[in-house]
Design a protein around this motif. Sequence first.
Motif, PDB file in Angstrom:
ATOM      1  N   VAL A  36       0.839  -1.195   0.000  1.00 12.71           N
ATOM      2  CA  VAL A  36       0.000   0.000   0.000  1.00 12.71           C
ATOM      3  C   VAL A  36       0.875   1.246   0.000  1.00 12.71           C
ATOM      4  CG1 VAL A  36      -1.930  -1.105   1.185  1.00 12.71           C
ATOM      5  CG2 VAL A  36      -0.145   0.026   2.522  1.00 12.71           C
ATOM      6  N   THR A  37       0.306   2.333  -0.465  1.00 11.72           N
ATOM      7  CA  THR A  37       0.960   3.635  -0.417  1.00 11.72           C
ATOM      8  C   THR A  37       0.005   4.608   0.265  1.00 11.72           C
ATOM      9  OG1 THR A  37       0.108   4.189  -2.623  1.00 11.72           O
ATOM     10  CG2 THR A  37       2.313   3.207  -2.513  1.00 11.72           C
ATOM     11  N   ALA A  38       0.506   5.792   0.584  1.00  6.48           N
ATOM     12  CA  ALA A  38      -0.294   6.777   1.300  1.00  6.48           C
ATOM     13  C   ALA A  38      -1.599   7.061   0.560  1.00  6.48           C
ATOM     14  CB  ALA A  38       0.504   8.063   1.493  1.00  6.48           C
ATOM     15  N   GLY A  39      -2.708   6.998   1.307  1.00  4.98           N
ATOM     16  CA  GLY A  39      -4.024   7.236   0.728  1.00  4.98           C
ATOM     17  C   GLY A  39      -4.797   5.972   0.417  1.00  4.98           C
ATOM     18  N   ASP A  40      -4.122   4.825   0.360  1.00  9.32           N
ATOM     19  CA  ASP A  40      -4.816   3.569   0.071  1.00  9.32           C
ATOM     20  C   ASP A  40      -5.736   3.182   1.232  1.00  9.32           C
ATOM     21  OD1 ASP A  40      -3.581   3.394  -2.331  1.00  9.32           O
ATOM     22  OD2 ASP A  40      -2.222   1.761  -1.804  1.00  9.32           O
ATOM     23  N   GLN A  41      -6.890   2.579   0.905  1.00 13.57           N
ATOM     24  CA  GLN A  41      -7.863   2.162   1.902  1.00 13.57           C
ATOM     25  C   GLN A  41      -8.272   0.706   1.698  1.00 13.57           C
ATOM     26  OE1 GLN A  41     -11.185   4.950   1.581  1.00 13.57           O
ATOM     27  NE2 GLN A  41     -10.381   6.151   3.286  1.00 13.57           N
ATOM     28  N   TRP A  42      -8.725   0.078   2.787  1.00 17.28           N
ATOM     29  CA  TRP A  42      -9.369  -1.219   2.707  1.00 17.28           C
ATOM     30  C   TRP A  42     -10.403  -1.309   3.838  1.00 17.28           C
ATOM     31  CZ3 TRP A  42      -4.434  -0.219   4.174  1.00 17.28           C
ATOM     32  CH2 TRP A  42      -4.007  -0.633   5.444  1.00 17.28           C
ATOM     33  N   VAL A  43     -11.448  -2.087   3.600  1.00 18.61           N
ATOM     34  CA  VAL A  43     -12.557  -2.203   4.540  1.00 18.61           C
ATOM     35  C   VAL A  43     -12.707  -3.658   4.945  1.00 18.61           C
ATOM     36  CG1 VAL A  43     -15.012  -1.818   4.946  1.00 18.61           C
ATOM     37  CG2 VAL A  43     -13.731  -0.247   3.464  1.00 18.61           C
ATOM     38  N   ASP A  44     -12.899  -3.903   6.251  1.00 17.67           N
ATOM     39  CA  ASP A  44     -13.070  -5.270   6.727  1.00 17.67           C
ATOM     40  C   ASP A  44     -14.205  -5.345   7.729  1.00 17.67           C
ATOM     41  OD1 ASP A  44     -11.401  -7.563   5.877  1.00 17.67           O
ATOM     42  OD2 ASP A  44      -9.780  -6.135   6.176  1.00 17.67           O
ATOM     43  N   THR A  96      -1.967   6.400   5.964  1.00 21.94           N
ATOM     44  CA  THR A  96      -1.815   7.853   5.867  1.00 21.94           C
ATOM     45  C   THR A  96      -0.376   8.321   5.743  1.00 21.94           C
ATOM     46  OG1 THR A  96      -1.822   8.057   8.287  1.00 21.94           O
ATOM     47  CG2 THR A  96      -3.942   8.263   7.139  1.00 21.94           C
ATOM     48  N   GLY A  97       0.604   7.459   5.994  1.00 20.41           N
ATOM     49  CA  GLY A  97       1.994   7.898   5.884  1.00 20.41           C
ATOM     50  C   GLY A  97       2.927   6.966   6.627  1.00 20.41           C
ATOM     51  N   ASP A  98       4.060   7.495   7.040  1.00 21.70           N
ATOM     52  CA  ASP A  98       5.042   6.688   7.764  1.00 21.70           C
ATOM     53  C   ASP A  98       5.741   7.542   8.804  1.00 21.70           C
ATOM     54  OD1 ASP A  98       7.617   7.829   6.470  1.00 21.70           O
ATOM     55  OD2 ASP A  98       6.407   7.219   4.749  1.00 21.70           O
ATOM     56  N   LEU A 128       7.982   2.777  10.537  1.00 23.15           N
ATOM     57  CA  LEU A 128       6.608   2.350  10.795  1.00 23.15           C
ATOM     58  C   LEU A 128       5.646   2.957   9.788  1.00 23.15           C
ATOM     59  CD1 LEU A 128       6.604   2.998  14.654  1.00 23.15           C
ATOM     60  CD2 LEU A 128       6.981   0.788  13.536  1.00 23.15           C
ATOM     61  N   LEU A 129       4.671   2.177   9.361  1.00 19.21           N
ATOM     62  CA  LEU A 129       3.576   2.693   8.562  1.00 19.21           C
ATOM     63  C   LEU A 129       2.461   3.146   9.495  1.00 19.21           C
ATOM     64  CD1 LEU A 129       3.312   0.102   5.645  1.00 19.21           C
ATOM     65  CD2 LEU A 129       4.597   2.240   5.723  1.00 19.21           C
ATOM     66  N   VAL A 130       1.852   4.283   9.186  1.00 20.69           N
ATOM     67  CA  VAL A 130       0.762   4.829   9.995  1.00 20.69           C
ATOM     68  C   VAL A 130      -0.559   4.500   9.300  1.00 20.69           C
ATOM     69  CG1 VAL A 130      -0.227   6.884  11.051  1.00 20.69           C
ATOM     70  CG2 VAL A 130       2.261   6.699  10.777  1.00 20.69           C
ATOM     71  N   VAL A 131      -1.392   3.743   9.977  1.00 23.26           N
ATOM     72  CA  VAL A 131      -2.687   3.324   9.422  1.00 23.26           C
ATOM     73  C   VAL A 131      -3.792   3.811  10.362  1.00 23.26           C
ATOM     74  CG1 VAL A 131      -4.136   1.390   8.708  1.00 23.26           C
ATOM     75  CG2 VAL A 131      -1.653   1.277   8.363  1.00 23.26           C
ATOM     76  N   GLU A 132      -4.675   4.661   9.869  1.00 20.76           N
ATOM     77  CA  GLU A 132      -5.804   5.126  10.668  1.00 20.76           C
ATOM     78  C   GLU A 132      -7.013   4.238  10.398  1.00 20.76           C
ATOM     79  OE1 GLU A 132      -6.492   9.254   9.985  1.00 20.76           O
ATOM     80  OE2 GLU A 132      -4.543   9.862  10.790  1.00 20.76           O
ATOM     81  N   MET A 133      -7.869   4.092  11.425  1.00 24.55           N
ATOM     82  CA  MET A 133      -9.056   3.248  11.258  1.00 24.55           C
ATOM     83  C   MET A 133     -10.272   3.946  11.865  1.00 24.55           C
ATOM     84  SD  MET A 133      -8.137   0.227  13.973  1.00 24.55           S
ATOM     85  CE  MET A 133      -7.559   0.575  15.629  1.00 24.55           C
ATOM     86  N   GLU A 134     -11.434   3.673  11.262  1.00 27.15           N
ATOM     87  CA  GLU A 134     -12.670   4.288  11.721  1.00 27.15           C
ATOM     88  C   GLU A 134     -13.841   3.416  11.288  1.00 27.15           C
ATOM     89  OE1 GLU A 134     -14.795   8.717  11.690  1.00 27.15           O
ATOM     90  OE2 GLU A 134     -13.085   8.270  10.383  1.00 27.15           O
ATOM     91  N   GLY A 135     -14.851   3.306  12.160  1.00 30.66           N
ATOM     92  CA  GLY A 135     -15.999   2.488  11.795  1.00 30.66           C
ATOM     93  C   GLY A 135     -16.983   2.338  12.933  1.00 30.66           C
TER      94      GLY A 135
END
Length: 275
Positions: free
Chosen positions: A153-161, A185-187, A195-202
């Motif tokens: 993945v690169t910055a801006g990529d999304q996935w839903v689970d 969102t970045g690193d 580290l990769l920074v991954v934000e989550m919301e749901g």
Amino acid sequence: MKKSAAALLAALMISACGGAPPAPPSLEYVTSEPRDLTYGYSSETTVSISMMGQSLALSQEGTATYAVGLTPTDLGVDVRLTVAELEARISNPMGAPTMIDEDAIDGSLEFSLDRRGNTTLRSEPDVREEASQMFSGISLAYGFFPRLPGRAVTAGDQWVDTVSYRGETDMGIRSETTVLTYTMTGDTVITGRPLLVVEMEGTTESEFDLNVQGMSVTQSSDLRVKGYVLWDVQASVMFESQRTASGEGSVRVPLAPGPLPIRIESTERARLEDR
């Protein structure tokens, strides 16, 4: 001659720079050999109940140390989680607080993760009734580690689970459905770790049919969830996570003529420790 010289110069420059940059790593659960990890964990939860014109607050807070063993499989990893240390406090306005330590949990939690983090629960530890409010093997197996895309993945990529489970605990039946959108969102770098920074919301919808000290209790809630994950690129493991949840629900108890409205606020944190 000029074109040939220019082409040669370009080739030399590419060679000197080491060629094209490496492809971004794939986010997935994979390890080439067994690994032993230690996570520090903390949680805080407050449940406010409206009853007879009054608001009663029940709270629980605690810290724990989880010893986590990862074993490679053809599909991903097998996980063995043991509560090495636990210090928790459960408070309610009707009596003295309950203190809990690691002696209230006997045995290990064992489950499997495929490369994307889909869970197969193998076995749960024995948990004393008073500790069941603080420790749930099934919710930990399905919720401690994040779901991953199983690709680079690169910055801006999304996935839903969507994570959904239903199972018996020492106190009753627990069911939950969580739908999360993850965004890379970045690193960043912490203690020398990339580290990769991954934000989550749901959202999380849950229902518990519990037996509390011989009394039947049914609790349901609909919560908004928000948080982040820091993923260790080189080690291919979760380095840190934080999740907050808040929302409304209801609880049914034999002493009340109807469902009582509740509000829930909770925060969970986990971080990999160097040991």
